[in-house]
Design a protein around this motif. Structure first.
Motif, short mmCIF file in Angstrom:
data_model
loop_
_atom_site.label_atom_id
_atom_site.label_comp_id
_atom_site.label_asym_id
_atom_site.label_seq_id
_atom_site.Cartn_x
_atom_site.Cartn_y
_atom_site.Cartn_z
N GLU A 60 0.84 -1.19 0.00
CA GLU A 60 0.00 0.00 0.00
C GLU A 60 0.88 1.24 0.00
O GLU A 60 2.01 1.23 0.48
N GLU A 65 -4.00 0.29 -2.71
CA GLU A 65 -3.54 -1.00 -2.20
C GLU A 65 -3.35 -1.92 -3.40
O GLU A 65 -4.14 -1.86 -4.35
N ARG A 85 -3.62 -1.10 6.19
CA ARG A 85 -5.05 -0.95 5.89
C ARG A 85 -5.47 -1.85 4.72
O ARG A 85 -6.64 -1.94 4.40
N HIS A 86 -4.54 -2.51 4.06
CA HIS A 86 -4.79 -3.34 2.88
C HIS A 86 -5.93 -4.33 3.17
O HIS A 86 -5.89 -5.07 4.15
N ALA A 87 -6.94 -4.35 2.32
CA ALA A 87 -8.12 -5.20 2.53
C ALA A 87 -7.75 -6.68 2.64
O ALA A 87 -8.32 -7.41 3.45
N ARG A 90 -6.29 -7.44 6.09
CA ARG A 90 -7.35 -7.50 7.11
C ARG A 90 -8.17 -8.79 6.98
O ARG A 90 -8.58 -9.37 7.98
#
Length: 111
Positions: A60, A65, A85-87, A90
């Motif tokens: 990211e 991202e 914060r990368h989906a 998570r």
């Protein structure tokens, strides 16, 4: 062929030495394992050698991202402690107390 030990492992948070992005390692190739087209797209003056570990990152930057493929020589540890914060991070990984990430396990299947 010279055998090298990868400096980083799955779950390590790293940043690029030159470019403004960071990410978490999700796979490691002991040496270059991408296409020649990808290799040749890197400008000659900054093209890394193929005989070193290459890392797959959930990466990211400030805007987006993505998944990155980066040579070991271009990575340094990211010890900022800032969560990614990368989906995909998570969804698939969880942070531990040491600042690295590990795969989430669901019903005995590693995601």
């Amino acid at each position: 062929m010279r055998i090298r030990t990868a400096k980083y492992g799955i779950g390590d948070v790293v940043r690029h030495r030159t470019y403004p992005f960071r990410g978490v390692v999700f796979d490691v190739d002991p040496e270059f394992a991408n296409t020649e087209e990808w290799w040749n797209s890197i400008p000659t003056e900054i093209r890394p050698s193929k005989d070193q570990p290459f890392y797959h990152l959930f990466a990211e930057n400030d805007e987006t991202e993505y998944v990155a493929y980066v040579s070991e020589q271009n990575l340094v540890p990211d010890d900022s402690g800032v969560p990614l914060r990368h989906a995909q991070v998570r969804a698939l990984m969880a942070p531990d107390d040491g600042g690295t990430y590990h795969w989430k396990i669901d019903a005995g299947i590693v995601h």
